[in-house]
Design a protein around this motif. Structure first.
Motif, PDB file in Angstrom:
ATOM      1  N   UNK A 178      47.640  41.858  39.105  1.00  0.00           N
ATOM      2  CA  UNK A 178      46.370  41.353  39.621  1.00  0.00           C
ATOM      3  C   UNK A 178      45.258  42.142  38.927  1.00  0.00           C
ATOM      4  N   UNK A 179      44.404  41.455  38.177  1.00  0.00           N
ATOM      5  CA  UNK A 179      43.337  42.167  37.478  1.00  0.00           C
ATOM      6  C   UNK A 179      42.226  42.532  38.465  1.00  0.00           C
ATOM      7  N   UNK A 180      41.562  43.653  38.180  1.00  0.00           N
ATOM      8  CA  UNK A 180      40.490  44.191  39.008  1.00  0.00           C
ATOM      9  C   UNK A 180      39.256  44.390  38.129  1.00  0.00           C
ATOM     10  N   UNK A 181      38.176  44.857  38.725  1.00  0.00           N
ATOM     11  CA  UNK A 181      36.959  45.085  37.947  1.00  0.00           C
ATOM     12  C   UNK A 181      37.104  46.296  37.027  1.00  0.00           C
ATOM     13  N   UNK A 182      36.236  46.373  36.029  1.00  0.00           N
ATOM     14  CA  UNK A 182      36.192  47.474  35.054  1.00  0.00           C
ATOM     15  C   UNK A 182      37.516  47.642  34.310  1.00  0.00           C
ATOM     16  N   UNK A 183      38.202  46.541  34.015  1.00  0.00           N
ATOM     17  CA  UNK A 183      39.481  46.534  33.285  1.00  0.00           C
ATOM     18  C   UNK A 183      40.607  47.197  34.067  1.00  0.00           C
ATOM     19  N   UNK A 184      40.466  47.291  35.365  1.00  0.00           N
ATOM     20  CA  UNK A 184      41.527  47.828  36.203  1.00  0.00           C
ATOM     21  C   UNK A 184      42.508  46.733  36.595  1.00  0.00           C
ATOM     22  N   UNK A 185      43.591  47.139  37.246  1.00  0.00           N
ATOM     23  CA  UNK A 185      44.593  46.162  37.682  1.00  0.00           C
ATOM     24  C   UNK A 185      45.515  46.790  38.718  1.00  0.00           C
ATOM     25  N   UNK A 186      46.275  45.925  39.382  1.00  0.00           N
ATOM     26  CA  UNK A 186      47.307  46.354  40.321  1.00  0.00           C
ATOM     27  C   UNK A 186      48.609  45.690  39.884  1.00  0.00           C
ATOM     28  N   UNK A 187      49.657  46.497  39.731  1.00  0.00           N
ATOM     29  CA  UNK A 187      51.000  45.968  39.487  1.00  0.00           C
ATOM     30  C   UNK A 187      51.743  45.970  40.814  1.00  0.00           C
ATOM     31  N   UNK A 188      52.342  44.848  41.159  1.00  0.00           N
ATOM     32  CA  UNK A 188      53.108  44.719  42.402  1.00  0.00           C
ATOM     33  C   UNK A 188      54.598  44.777  42.058  1.00  0.00           C
TER      34      UNK A 188
END
Length: 193
Positions: free
Chosen positions: A143-153
């Motif tokens: 899941x992509x987040x702001x500022x080129x961040x993300x969450x891997x599930x």
């Protein structure tokens, strides 16, 4: 220009551009989400570190150095050089900042401690324990987040959250690369590469 009335050489040129780009530059451009989706279905098999940069290895393959040394590495490797945390089921977290905490040892700790030495920090110890467990940490999605961040599930309900801090810009926050082909994708303060 309508494809039906375009000259045949123009149609052929347009159809061959992706192949030409790949042959010239080695890879096509991916979106952040497309790059992260390459991790889906792969297990987190190993973690390594070089100073602050944490390497998460997904899948398994071997790499032979020019000196002939055979290394066990991930099929894909995620190198993270920004704040991150791995949340485990419950309230247990492994954080980027845990690198500055000495690993737990039986008895008296060694008098000299250097956080830069791989394996010496609490972060190294806890990540090794996590990857050594029998249950596989298989990536379900990203899941992509702001500022080129993300969450891997992960399948075991763990989540790896990568959160670049725009107040502390660096050339490369993180990079995802393949150890089997030319795929590479990186995100930094100025761009996605």
């Amino acid at each position: 220009m309508n494809r039906a009335c375009a000259p045949p050489y123009f149609v052929q040129l347009c159809l061959s551009l992706p192949k030409l780009y790949t042959s010239l530059f080695g890879h096509m451009h991916y979106t952040l989400q497309q790059a992260l989706e390459k991790l889906s279905g792969l297990p987190l098999t190993k973690t390594t570190r070089r100073e602050l940069v944490q390497y998460f290895h997904f899948g398994k393959t071997h790499y032979t150095t020019p000196q002939g040394l055979v290394l066990d590495v991930g099929e894909l490797t995620l190198a993270v050089n920004c704040p991150w945390q791995l949340q485990q089921p419950g309230s247990d977290h492994i954080r980027h900042s845990d690198v500055f905490i000495r690993r737990r040892e039986a008895g008296l700790p060694t008098p000299v401690w250097d956080w830069k030495v791989p394996g010496s920090s609490l972060r190294d110890q806890r990540l090794q324990e996590l990857t050594n467990k029998a249950e596989a940490l298989v990536v379900l999605g990203a899941e992509s987040q702001q500022h080129c961040g993300f969450i891997l599930h992960f399948a075991n309900h763990c989540q790896l959250t990568v959160s670049p801090d725009p107040a502390q810009p660096v050339a490369e926050y993180w990079q995802l690369f393949s150890n089997t082909d030319d795929f590479t994708f990186a995100a930094g303060a100025d761009s996605i590469m």
